[in-house]
Design a protein around this motif. Structure first.
Motif, short mmCIF file in Angstrom:
data_model
loop_
_atom_site.label_atom_id
_atom_site.label_comp_id
_atom_site.label_asym_id
_atom_site.label_seq_id
_atom_site.Cartn_x
_atom_site.Cartn_y
_atom_site.Cartn_z
N PHE A 189 150.72 11.68 -4.76
CA PHE A 189 150.13 10.93 -3.65
C PHE A 189 150.79 9.60 -3.35
CE2 PHE A 189 147.54 8.56 -6.59
CZ PHE A 189 147.04 9.48 -7.50
N SER B 53 143.18 9.26 -2.30
CA SER B 53 143.47 9.54 -3.69
C SER B 53 143.95 8.29 -4.41
CB SER B 53 144.52 10.65 -3.79
OG SER B 53 144.68 11.05 -5.11
N LEU C 19 139.51 13.98 -5.33
CA LEU C 19 140.98 13.98 -5.38
C LEU C 19 141.45 13.57 -6.77
CD1 LEU C 19 141.39 12.41 -1.90
CD2 LEU C 19 141.73 14.76 -2.54
N SER C 20 142.71 13.92 -7.07
CA SER C 20 143.17 13.76 -8.44
C SER C 20 143.20 12.30 -8.87
CB SER C 20 144.54 14.39 -8.59
OG SER C 20 145.36 14.03 -7.52
N THR D 205 147.42 17.26 -4.45
CA THR D 205 146.55 16.11 -4.74
C THR D 205 145.11 16.56 -4.88
OG1 THR D 205 148.03 14.68 -3.51
CG2 THR D 205 145.82 13.86 -3.89
N GLY E 299 142.80 17.68 -8.58
CA GLY E 299 141.62 16.84 -8.74
C GLY E 299 140.40 17.62 -9.18
#
Lengths: 565, 490
Positions: A398, A441, A448-449, A539, A543
């Motif tokens: 990201f 993110s 999201l990760s 991304t 997550g």
């Protein structure tokens, strides 16, 4: 005395395949674009034999896309092989050690470099007046425009430097010897200084590269001086020997402490920690976006590998608080706060991302401080380190993804003002949404990760610091007094994340609400678009769901291999 | 449009079809019907896909499933329908997700996911000032939910490990296990802090004074279907989350902060009603009346009586069918008369008899006319309030008079009063044209909503029994102990 050359057998060599591939790629990059019809007269005769190097180049070797193709091919293969050899473990000579940890970082570096290479494939004009291809152009017209844009030889220089950076970083991740570590670090750093200055379309490119080089070399000198002090102190630069000497040290030897402190300065500069980060915003905003993204992800990861080796292997005591804990904790708080406050006031998106990168370094340093506090047991330390490495890995998606979007804008001459992002969603809905995903993110919004890694880091800090008598208190003030001071690092991360939402969402808001300065679409760059969408999708996938679990497992076992569990 | 509608109708059918399979006797607190086996999503940090429904969520799910097709029907002729109707379906998915999940991480994700379609609905189909409204809507609710997220994280860090979840962190987001864990946050001060953080998140969504100011703007600018869903279901998310998370897990803190709840509820009720009287914009007036009615929900919870809580639940449901009707009416009014000014015309009854009939029914239901759905909830809350707080009940009761005043006066000014009984006065925006009555699809949607208003007014027991059972069990199992431990005597 063994040397690298005598110790290597064929099996170990195969394990070095990613690095060997990169090396071969560099050689190929020098040779292939120079293939031509040159001949050489054999002395004293009239016979001319073709030597292929030089002369009139054929259409193939003259192809402006060639260097980029070679670089992406080599990096793709390196990525693949490092993935295949992920689980292998071996010593290469006495200065390199291949294990899952180092291979995971090879994976990270090659991914980041591959993304940067893809982003470069349709930019880099040789002549300032050449125009980039537009969406409306047919494939043929687009190809011819790209061909006009790109100078084959300039491309070669650029891509050789990219591969050298990759080689240096990848070897550095394996180094078990401080000397080796520094050599590889410098190989990667020197290449990246040139890469920063390569962005000559913008006037600031040269200045940025120069600044970055000056500060970087001074800092390197400091680091090497610190290393020499360590050598004077223990007589060895091998990390295992140093660690043994460190734990055998009864009273703190100033020589060793100063040496480690100076090396921390050098690595702190690499990760972009305050107050050594002052060159970072200039370098990032002056460099072309893919290179800036590379600095923010791969280069930062490289700095963290060095820091992890220095702090956790060499100077981590078996029990109790590490000597560097307090300084790292203070630097962490300073870094994240400074980064976020400065990012709030930036109007240049690249500068904003640079400061956000500084802030992220702060979060990770805070997690490192939690390990250094000595309150964490082995499994907790491993968990915290997993969080840090996981964060470094997904940053490639990201953070670099956001820079890739800026790269698209930049090749139309934009990307330096927030106004260039105005109405991006209306101009290019898919790209705009991807950028929004990257921003969310970065801010750490579930699912999201970016949230997952931040949660793990906060969890690590909280679990080592809370529970020291806080449970029985009745008022918030009592409770706050009952927790370990380390706990406030977690609070600092949370507050800073909340602060950072303002500038990340600001990007989102201008993309959705402001009217664009031009209604036209962005340039035609199918590979780059694909890369951006891939980053956005991953991304999300990293997550939540099985893929995140898979990556976490991979990182966990890599970290365990590093910590010798 | 047709496809979207078909999907929505099929979803509704499937849902309604499931009702027969539910073991209704089991609908009590803690006993979820339709509960699935938890599927691990991120076992490392303790996130699982776990869903279930009980009497708290069931009416809300029902409401969502029924309102989505109706709102589609009402805006059948929306511009760019190929985007509009799918967005409503996304909205439906997110809303259903909020009401069924029993895992706080997934709950939060759905909670935020509802923002996106609503935000786009306002931004792309809204009125002239839509940018400002959608930005305000987004910033308010997003900021509040970030604060809520911090509260959720603090709770997360206090959970005990359960097997199979949280292999890396040792904590989990499982709401059921959190509820079951004795004394989740031992430190009282921290518990109160977390409760307040949750309250900020939920109260902003409801919305309660003083964080309500996004609502009138969002409603005025939103398209009709957006307004209907916003008022009908999205506001209930706040009340639902408050009961499901804050009250259920921290009953002690809830009792500790009852004065705050009463203050917020009273402020919303009185202020909302008072401001309504000064409104000339139809949608703005209905929006403020929503604020006012949401205040009653806080008052119902603050009574700590089964009757009051059941009243609050029924208020959530009743307001969920009445306010969409009101917004459908307002939307149709805007559609055919091109204005929302209340005083700009007289005698709708003459020009648009159907619209006037629906408007009348909606306003009557909203002001609490007996035999209509709103009355049941209001009277239950007021009785419970009197049982707990005695004569303090006069304040909310008198406020209901204000409600009647603004509705009746606007009714008189728009529907009936006309200097010339044969011809009403048309607003300037019509440029002298004769307006048509509402279209068939608007009429059909409003008819269904009106019919439900009457149905649940006459036969509230359809949902009331379930709600009052749940409230009794909830009071016995969760609140009584907390009341004793806090020394709180109603």
């Amino acid at each position: 005395m063994s040397s690298i050359l005598t110790d290597i057998d064929l099996d170990t060599t195969m394990l070095l395949l990613p690095e060997i591939l990169m090396l071969l790629g560099i050689v190929a990059m020098i040779l292939i674009p120079n293939l031509g019809d040159a001949t050489m007269r054999i002395p004293l005769t009239r016979t001319r034999v073709p030597i292929f190097i030089g002369g009139t180049r054929s259409e193939f070797s003259n192809n402006p896309k060639l260097p980029n193709t070679i670089a992406s091919g080599v990096l793709g293969l390196a990525l693949l092989t490092s993935f295949i050899y992920l689980g292998e473990e071996a010593d290469v000579g006495n200065a390199l050690h291949i294990n899952e940890f180092s291979r995971l970082f090879t994976l990270l570096f090659t991914t980041a470099l591959l993304l940067a290479t893809i982003a470069t494939s349709t930019r880099m004009p040789a002549k300032p007046k050449a125009t980039p291809p537009l969406v409306a152009d047919s494939d043929e017209v687009a190809d011819s425009k790209v061909a006009a844009l790109i100078d084959n030889r300039r491309q070669v220089d650029f891509h050789i430097l990219l591969l050298t950076t990759g080689l240096g970083m990848s070897l550095m991740a394996m180094a078990t010897n401080l000397f080796m570590l520094f050599v590889c670090l410098e190989l990667a750093s020197l290449s990246s200084y040139v890469l920063v200055a390569f962005h000559k379309e913008a006037d600031v490119g040269g200045e940025a590269g120069m600044k970055y080089f000056m500060v970087g070399s001074v800092v390197s000198a400091i680091g090497i001086y610190g290393m020499s002090l360590l050598y004077i102190w223990s007589g060895s630069l091998d990390m295992v020997d140093l660690a043994a000497a460190w734990s055998a040290m009864e009273t703190n030897d100033p020589l060793a402490i100063i040496g480690v402190g100076m090396m921390m300065v050098a690595f702190g500069f690499k990760v972009g920690a305050a107050p050594f980060h002052l060159a970072v915003p200039d370098a990032y905003s002056g460099a072309s976006s893919p290179i800036a993204g590379l600095l923010a992800t791969a280069s930062k990861a490289m700095g963290f590998v060095a820091l992890i080796r220095l702090l956790l292997i060499v100077t981590m005591p078996p029990s109790g608080q590490a000597i560097w804990m307090l300084s790292i904790a203070l630097i962490a708080v300073l870094t994240m706060t400074w980064g976020n406050l400065a990012a709030l006031t930036s109007d240049n998106p690249k500068r904003m991302l640079a400061y956000s990168s500084v802030a992220h370094a702060g979060y990770m340093l805070a997690a490192m401080a939690a390990i250094g506090s000595g309150l964490a047991d082995t499994s907790t330390s491993s968990m915290i380190l997993t969080a840090v490495v996981f964060h470094l890995l997904i940053l490639v998606l990201f953070k670099l993804g956001a820079f890739l979007v800026l790269s698209m804008l930049e090749s139309d001459g934009g990307g330096h003002r927030i106004e260039d992002l105005h109405g991006l969603v209306r101009r290019e809905p898919a790209i705009g949404v991807a950028m929004f995903v990257f921003m969310l993110s970065l801010a750490g919004v579930p699912p999201l990760s970016g949230f997952l890694s931040k949660l793990l880091m906060i969890n690590g800090i909280v679990s080592v610091s809370a529970g020291t008598g806080a449970a029985t208190s009745t008022t918030v003030a009592d409770w706050a007094g009952g927790v370990d001071p380390l706990f406030w690092l977690a609070v600092a991360i949370v507050l800073n994340s909340a602060l950072s939402l303002f500038y990340y969402l600001r990007i989102g808001l201008v993309m959705f609400f402001e009217s664009p300065e031009t209604e036209s679409g962005l340039r035609k760059a199918p590979n780059l678009r694909l890369a951006i969408f891939g980053c956005a999708l991953l991304t999300l996938l990293f997550g939540v769901g099985p893929m995140s679990e898979w990556l976490l497992d991979m990182v966990t076992s890599a970290v365990d291999s590093m910590m010798g569990l | 449009m047709g496809i979207a509608m078909a999907v929505a109708v099929i979803t509704t059918m499937l849902f309604l079809g499931q009702i027969g399979n539910i073991d209704w006797t089991n609908i009590t607190q803690g006993g979820y019907v339709l509960q699935n086996e938890a599927v691990e999503l991120i076992p490392s940090i303790g996130v699982s896909w776990k869903v279930g429904a009980d009497a708290l969520s069931f009416p809300m799910i029902w409401l969502t499933a029924v309102l989505i097709p109706i709102s589609m029907l009402v805006e059948w002729d929306a511009k760019r329908g190929h985007l509009f109707h799918p967005l409503l379906l996304v909205m439906e998915g997110a809303l259903l997700g909020v009401f069924v999940v029993l895992d706080l991480f997934v709950f939060y994700v759905f909670w935020e996911l509802t923002l996106i379609p609503m935000f786009l609905l306002i931004l792309m189909w809204g009125g002239d000032d839509r940018r400002y409204a959608s930005m305000k809507f987004f910033i308010y609710t997003f900021t509040a939910s970030v604060i809520m997220l911090i509260g959720i994280l603090v709770m997360y860090f206090h959970t005990d490990p359960i097997s199979g979840l949280g292999s890396l962190t040792g904590h989990h987001f499982d709401l059921v296990a959190m509820t079951a864990q004795e004394n989740l946050i031992p430190s009282e001060g921290l518990r109160h802090l977390v409760w307040l953080m949750l309250l900020i998140g939920f109260a902003t969504k409801m919305p309660s004074v003083p964080v309500h100011t996004w609502l009138p703007d969002a409603h005025v600018q939103a398209p009709t279907a957006g307004s209907m869903l916003l008022a009908g279901v999205m506001l209930k998310m706040g009340a639902y989350g408050f009961l499901r998370v804050a009250v259920t897990i921290f009953p002690e803190s809830t009792i500790e902060f009852i004065p705050l709840l009463i203050a917020l509820g009273m402020a919303s009720l009185v202020y909302g009603a008072w401001v309504c009287m000064g409104q000339t914009n139809l949608k703005r007036m209905v929006a403020y009346s929503s604020v006012s009615h949401m205040g009653l929900i806080f008052l119902g919870i603050a009574t700590m009586q089964p009757l009051g809580i059941a009243g609050a639940l029924f208020m959530m449901f009743a307001h969920g069918i009445i306010s969409p009707l009101l917004f459908a009416v307002a939307g149709a009014f805007k559609h055919h008369y091109h204005t929302l000014e209340i005083g700009s015309m007289r005698g709708i009854a003459h020009h648009s008899p159907w619209l006037a009939a629906h408007m009348m029914l909606g306003w009557m239901a909203s002001l609490g006319l007996p035999l209509l759905a709103g009355f049941v909830a209001e009277v239950a809350i007021l009785i419970a309030f009197w049982m707990t707080y005695g004569w303090l009940v006069l304040l909310p009761a008198l406020t209901l008079i204000i409600t009647a005043v603004y509705y009746l006066s606007s009714m008189q000014r728009t529907i009936f009063e006309s200097n010339d009984p044969e011809n009403g006065i048309l607003p300037d925006t019509m440029h002298g044209e004769e307006p048509r009555d509402i279209t068939w699809h608007e009429n059909a949607g409003m008819l269904v909503l009106g019919a439900m208003t009457v149905l649940f007014g006459i036969m509230p027991f359809i949902f009331w029994d379930m709600m009052s059972d749940w409230s009794s069990d909830f009071t016995v199992e969760t609140l009584i102990d907390a009341m004793h431990s806090q020394g709180w005597k109603p």
